[in-house]
Design a protein around this motif. Structure first.
Motif, PDB file in Angstrom:
ATOM      1  N   TYR A 157     -26.310 -58.408 -17.160  1.00 53.36           N
ATOM      2  CA  TYR A 157     -25.208 -59.365 -17.240  1.00 53.36           C
ATOM      3  C   TYR A 157     -23.899 -58.697 -16.790  1.00 53.36           C
ATOM      4  O   TYR A 157     -23.151 -59.257 -15.989  1.00 53.36           O
ATOM      5  CB  TYR A 157     -25.115 -59.864 -18.684  1.00 53.36           C
ATOM      6  N   VAL A 171     -34.561 -65.975 -20.176  1.00 53.73           N
ATOM      7  CA  VAL A 171     -34.240 -65.311 -18.909  1.00 53.73           C
ATOM      8  C   VAL A 171     -35.497 -64.658 -18.330  1.00 53.73           C
ATOM      9  O   VAL A 171     -35.747 -64.743 -17.123  1.00 53.73           O
ATOM     10  CB  VAL A 171     -33.096 -64.294 -19.091  1.00 53.73           C
ATOM     11  N   VAL A 207     -29.463 -68.907 -19.026  1.00 52.38           N
ATOM     12  CA  VAL A 207     -30.566 -69.223 -18.119  1.00 52.38           C
ATOM     13  C   VAL A 207     -30.213 -70.412 -17.230  1.00 52.38           C
ATOM     14  O   VAL A 207     -30.553 -70.419 -16.035  1.00 52.38           O
ATOM     15  CB  VAL A 207     -31.896 -69.426 -18.880  1.00 52.38           C
TER      16      VAL A 207
END
Length: 178
Positions: A37, A56, A111
């Motif tokens: 991230y 994810v 997601v």
């Protein structure tokens, strides 16, 4: 730059995400998701829990299917992804990033944001007829995805490790012939 900055970043992030599924799996903890991230400068909502990690991880084969699809099938997949997410493109500017496209709110799940940002990036790839910029690693022992943004379309390996392994093998084969 072949595509806009946001397109290249989204493609790079999605390819990196897909490739975490290659052995050994490198996306098994929330901390590893945090690293991905941060590395790809994602912003917006983060739950930081096991459910988000699982969602994810479950997205990886979906994105892989998109990247290896032919152009017409990729267009269908992109349209489906955007419709299911209720995507509404809009321009946004935040942090150090100038105007770029977002199609779901920052409050949407990670997601959903990854899915939509990847689909939006793939719009540029499909419209430009540049699906050949995506492929599978040329290393016979690897199924990683390659994103080739080079000017001369020369990238064949998903990582430096795969490229080096093949260069060493080629060198050894040439040495045996000498």
């Amino acid at each position: 730059m072949l595509f806009g900055h946001d397109t290249e970043m989204s493609l790079g992030a999605a390819v990196a995400l897909v490739n975490t599924a290659e052995a050994p799996d490198t996306l098994t903890t929330v901390e590893e998701l945090d690293e991905w991230y941060a590395e790809w400068s994602y912003t917006g909502r983060r739950d930081g829990d096991g459910a988000e990690l699982a969602a994810v991880r479950a997205l990886r084969p979906v994105l892989r299917g998109l990247f290896v699809a032919d152009r017409d099938d990729a267009a269908i997949l992109v349209n489906t992804m955007l419709a299911e997410a209720g995507a509404v493109p809009r321009l946004e500017r935040h942090g150090s990033f100038d105007w770029h496209v977002h199609a779901v709110p920052m409050e949407a799940s990670l997601v959903t944001r990854v899915t939509v940002e990847t689909a939006m990036a793939m719009i540029d790839v499909i419209r430009s007829d540049e699906m050949s910029r995506l492929g599978v690693c040329a290393d016979d022992t690897c199924d990683g995805i390659v994103l080739d943004l080079s000017r001369n379309r020369s990238r064949r390996f998903c990582s430096t490790a795969c490229g080096n392994r093949n260069a060493v093998a080629a060198y050894r084969a040439r040495s045996r012939l000498s």
